[in-house]
Design a protein around this motif. Sequence first.
Motif, PDB file in Angstrom:
ATOM      1  N   PHE A 124       0.829  -1.207   0.000  1.00  0.00           N
ATOM      2  CA  PHE A 124       0.000   0.000   0.000  1.00  0.00           C
ATOM      3  C   PHE A 124       0.873   1.271   0.000  1.00  0.00           C
ATOM      4  CE2 PHE A 124      -2.192  -3.443   2.233  1.00  0.00           C
ATOM      5  CZ  PHE A 124      -3.338  -3.571   1.468  1.00  0.00           C
ATOM      6  N   GLY A 125       2.071   1.156  -0.582  1.00  0.00           N
ATOM      7  CA  GLY A 125       3.025   2.261  -0.546  1.00  0.00           C
ATOM      8  C   GLY A 125       3.241   2.937  -1.885  1.00  0.00           C
ATOM      9  N   PHE A 126       4.490   3.285  -2.159  1.00  0.00           N
ATOM     10  CA  PHE A 126       4.855   4.052  -3.353  1.00  0.00           C
ATOM     11  C   PHE A 126       4.379   3.384  -4.643  1.00  0.00           C
ATOM     12  CE2 PHE A 126       8.961   6.321  -1.688  1.00  0.00           C
ATOM     13  CZ  PHE A 126       8.189   7.048  -0.807  1.00  0.00           C
ATOM     14  N   GLU A 127       3.959   4.218  -5.588  1.00  0.00           N
ATOM     15  CA  GLU A 127       3.780   3.816  -6.975  1.00  0.00           C
ATOM     16  C   GLU A 127       5.009   4.309  -7.752  1.00  0.00           C
ATOM     17  OE1 GLU A 127      -0.042   5.249  -8.185  1.00  0.00           O
ATOM     18  OE2 GLU A 127      -1.117   3.904  -6.824  1.00  0.00           O
ATOM     19  N   PRO A 128       5.148   3.962  -9.039  1.00  0.00           N
ATOM     20  CA  PRO A 128       6.398   4.252  -9.751  1.00  0.00           C
ATOM     21  C   PRO A 128       6.846   5.708  -9.729  1.00  0.00           C
ATOM     22  CG  PRO A 128       5.104   2.705 -11.011  1.00  0.00           C
ATOM     23  CD  PRO A 128       4.242   3.140  -9.863  1.00  0.00           C
ATOM     24  N   VAL A 129       5.947   6.655  -9.980  1.00  0.00           N
ATOM     25  CA  VAL A 129       6.363   8.058 -10.053  1.00  0.00           C
ATOM     26  C   VAL A 129       6.860   8.546  -8.697  1.00  0.00           C
ATOM     27  CG1 VAL A 129       5.570  10.423 -10.438  1.00  0.00           C
ATOM     28  CG2 VAL A 129       4.906   8.607 -12.032  1.00  0.00           C
ATOM     29  N   GLU A 130       6.156   8.160  -7.637  1.00  0.00           N
ATOM     30  CA  GLU A 130       6.603   8.589  -6.309  1.00  0.00           C
ATOM     31  C   GLU A 130       7.957   7.964  -5.970  1.00  0.00           C
ATOM     32  OE1 GLU A 130       4.907   9.216  -1.775  1.00  0.00           O
ATOM     33  OE2 GLU A 130       3.767   7.990  -3.191  1.00  0.00           O
ATOM     34  N   PHE A 131       8.142   6.714  -6.371  1.00  0.00           N
ATOM     35  CA  PHE A 131       9.423   6.065  -6.080  1.00  0.00           C
ATOM     36  C   PHE A 131      10.582   6.755  -6.789  1.00  0.00           C
ATOM     37  CE2 PHE A 131      12.693   3.034  -7.521  1.00  0.00           C
ATOM     38  CZ  PHE A 131      13.285   2.785  -6.288  1.00  0.00           C
ATOM     39  N   ILE A 132      10.445   7.024  -8.083  1.00  0.00           N
ATOM     40  CA  ILE A 132      11.590   7.632  -8.776  1.00  0.00           C
ATOM     41  C   ILE A 132      11.798   9.079  -8.330  1.00  0.00           C
ATOM     42  CG2 ILE A 132      11.564   6.105 -10.769  1.00  0.00           C
ATOM     43  CD1 ILE A 132      10.142   8.274 -12.354  1.00  0.00           C
ATOM     44  N   SER A 133      10.754   9.756  -7.892  1.00  0.00           N
ATOM     45  CA  SER A 133      10.924  11.092  -7.326  1.00  0.00           C
ATOM     46  C   SER A 133      11.758  11.012  -6.056  1.00  0.00           C
ATOM     47  CB  SER A 133       9.570  11.739  -7.021  1.00  0.00           C
ATOM     48  OG  SER A 133       8.821  11.925  -8.197  1.00  0.00           O
ATOM     49  N   TRP A 134      11.420  10.045  -5.197  1.00  0.00           N
ATOM     50  CA  TRP A 134      12.191   9.853  -3.966  1.00  0.00           C
ATOM     51  C   TRP A 134      13.607   9.403  -4.270  1.00  0.00           C
ATOM     52  CZ3 TRP A 134      13.874   4.946  -2.034  1.00  0.00           C
ATOM     53  CH2 TRP A 134      14.473   5.004  -0.769  1.00  0.00           C
ATOM     54  N   VAL A 339      12.794   3.700   5.875  1.00  0.00           N
ATOM     55  CA  VAL A 339      11.360   3.916   6.112  1.00  0.00           C
ATOM     56  C   VAL A 339      11.107   5.357   6.541  1.00  0.00           C
ATOM     57  CG1 VAL A 339       9.467   3.404   7.701  1.00  0.00           C
ATOM     58  CG2 VAL A 339      10.673   1.547   6.567  1.00  0.00           C
ATOM     59  N   GLU A 340      11.943   5.879   7.424  1.00  0.00           N
ATOM     60  CA  GLU A 340      11.765   7.267   7.878  1.00  0.00           C
ATOM     61  C   GLU A 340      11.884   8.241   6.708  1.00  0.00           C
ATOM     62  OE1 GLU A 340      13.565  10.443  11.163  1.00  0.00           O
ATOM     63  OE2 GLU A 340      14.625   8.558  10.775  1.00  0.00           O
ATOM     64  N   SER A 341      12.871   8.001   5.840  1.00  0.00           N
ATOM     65  CA  SER A 341      13.036   8.866   4.667  1.00  0.00           C
ATOM     66  C   SER A 341      11.825   8.783   3.749  1.00  0.00           C
ATOM     67  CB  SER A 341      14.303   8.459   3.903  1.00  0.00           C
ATOM     68  OG  SER A 341      14.384   9.140   2.677  1.00  0.00           O
ATOM     69  N   GLN A 342      11.333   7.583   3.509  1.00  0.00           N
ATOM     70  CA  GLN A 342      10.169   7.420   2.623  1.00  0.00           C
ATOM     71  C   GLN A 342       8.918   8.060   3.222  1.00  0.00           C
ATOM     72  OE1 GLN A 342       9.960   3.198   1.710  1.00  0.00           O
ATOM     73  NE2 GLN A 342      11.463   3.397   0.063  1.00  0.00           N
ATOM     74  N   ASN A 343       8.753   7.934   4.527  1.00  0.00           N
ATOM     75  CA  ASN A 343       7.596   8.554   5.182  1.00  0.00           C
ATOM     76  C   ASN A 343       7.655  10.073   5.090  1.00  0.00           C
ATOM     77  OD1 ASN A 343       6.325   6.178   5.922  1.00  0.00           O
ATOM     78  ND2 ASN A 343       7.260   6.116   7.954  1.00  0.00           N
ATOM     79  N   THR A 344       8.838  10.639   5.332  1.00  0.00           N
ATOM     80  CA  THR A 344       9.004  12.089   5.262  1.00  0.00           C
ATOM     81  C   THR A 344       8.713  12.595   3.856  1.00  0.00           C
ATOM     82  OG1 THR A 344      10.659  12.058   7.027  1.00  0.00           O
ATOM     83  CG2 THR A 344      10.638  13.983   5.592  1.00  0.00           C
ATOM     84  N   PHE A 345       9.248  11.870   2.864  1.00  0.00           N
ATOM     85  CA  PHE A 345       9.006  12.252   1.474  1.00  0.00           C
ATOM     86  C   PHE A 345       7.523  12.178   1.149  1.00  0.00           C
ATOM     87  CE2 PHE A 345       8.484  11.494  -3.013  1.00  0.00           C
ATOM     88  CZ  PHE A 345       9.339  12.425  -3.586  1.00  0.00           C
ATOM     89  N   ASP A 347       4.903  12.351   3.099  1.00  0.00           N
ATOM     90  CA  ASP A 347       4.085  13.362   3.780  1.00  0.00           C
ATOM     91  C   ASP A 347       4.065  14.677   3.005  1.00  0.00           C
ATOM     92  OD1 ASP A 347       3.490  11.579   5.763  1.00  0.00           O
ATOM     93  OD2 ASP A 347       4.950  12.366   7.195  1.00  0.00           O
ATOM     94  N   THR A 348       5.198  15.018   2.387  1.00  0.00           N
ATOM     95  CA  THR A 348       5.265  16.238   1.576  1.00  0.00           C
ATOM     96  C   THR A 348       4.632  16.024   0.206  1.00  0.00           C
ATOM     97  OG1 THR A 348       7.280  16.940   2.695  1.00  0.00           O
ATOM     98  CG2 THR A 348       6.814  17.947   0.560  1.00  0.00           C
ATOM     99  N   TYR A 349       4.978  14.923  -0.432  1.00  0.00           N
ATOM    100  CA  TYR A 349       4.488  14.634  -1.779  1.00  0.00           C
ATOM    101  C   TYR A 349       2.966  14.519  -1.807  1.00  0.00           C
ATOM    102  CZ  TYR A 349       4.193  12.209  -6.319  1.00  0.00           C
ATOM    103  OH  TYR A 349       3.888  11.848  -7.611  1.00  0.00           O
ATOM    104  N   GLU A 350       2.394  13.967  -0.742  1.00  0.00           N
ATOM    105  CA  GLU A 350       0.953  13.768  -0.669  1.00  0.00           C
ATOM    106  C   GLU A 350       0.186  15.093  -0.701  1.00  0.00           C
ATOM    107  OE1 GLU A 350      -1.893  10.793   1.890  1.00  0.00           O
ATOM    108  OE2 GLU A 350      -0.504  12.081   3.004  1.00  0.00           O
TER     109      GLU A 350
END
Length: 360
Positions: A124-134, A339-345, A347-350
């Motif tokens: 239930f996490g990142f999709e492709p665009v969010e992943f490559i942005s991160w 995980v902390e980095s992905q969560n922080t990213f 929260d902003t991206y959302e």
Amino acid sequence: MTLSPRINFNSFKSGIRTATAVAAMTMATASCVIAEEDFRLRVATAFGTNLPGLGDQIVTIADQISVLTEGQVQMRAFEPGALVDAASITQAVKDNKVPVGYTWLGYDQGRIPASVLISAGRPFGFEPVEFISWWFEGDGKALGEDLYAAHNIHPILCGLNGPETAGWYRKEITNIQDFNGLNIRFAGLGGQLLQQFGAAITNLPGGELFSALERGAIDATEYNTPQVDVKLGFYKIAEFNYFPGWHQGFTAMHLVVNRDVWNSFSDRQRAVIETACTGGTLRNLARSEYLAGIQMAENIANGVQVRTLSSEILETLEAAYPAVEAAQIEADANFATIVESQNTFHDTYEKWTAVGYIQR
């Protein structure tokens, strides 16, 4: 009488000096190129090169790198198992038994738990665009390189697919209890989650899955996108194909290079490899998404039982996942950091996606 043109000797000398300087620079540049070492590199692959949008990617990348380096860096992709089995590629690269691999880093989950976060993400996490942005603009690339530096490996994002199917099953899945006692190939954190509901999980490489289904060693399997799954023939045995890919919103493939080999490349050669992989990642995602639509249409026309998991099943899985993640965070510092980095990213991206895109 015709007069000879007056020669401006100052300009003439200046021109000679300029021409000499240009010639010297050209020769120096040529010398640098000539001085660069040539590399003929064997590449161990995790996927058959006949698999569309997955295994064929490394062939394209290798061809482009050869052209862009004018043959100085040549990579030859070997089929899975020809040099080393798919699940052992990074260990072989670490030990320089093979200099380069092309693989899904999630195979390392047993010994490098955080590897799954940069290869499959979280349920239930990142999709492709969010992943490559991160990965490219957030902390992802640096964290991935740090994670594998300890294993003498330089990882380069070099391929990307969209979500997988939720799997191919011999029987219908109508409620969460249907996973109890099910022998299923299910990789990543999603597999750990299904274990909480009684599923028996294995993580076989793609080349072994059809045989395992045929022999009854497994009852069901997930693997990749529709076009890859059909190429592997799962539909011949398991008639129910479930969606959505809740467990894995993207699949990232990496070129993994032994760090000693990577450091022996020139700056120019390293830049070419990085650039070829970055461009290839975008093209790979486009190709995979294009083929998925075509394959889904064919599957439906050919009578594949395309099913959607109920909202109750999805809600139950999503509610149970945080406990699985919490155990991983407690057990592994690298997992906790990523995980902390992905969560922080997120929260902003959302804040952008919540208003910028039509909510589907």
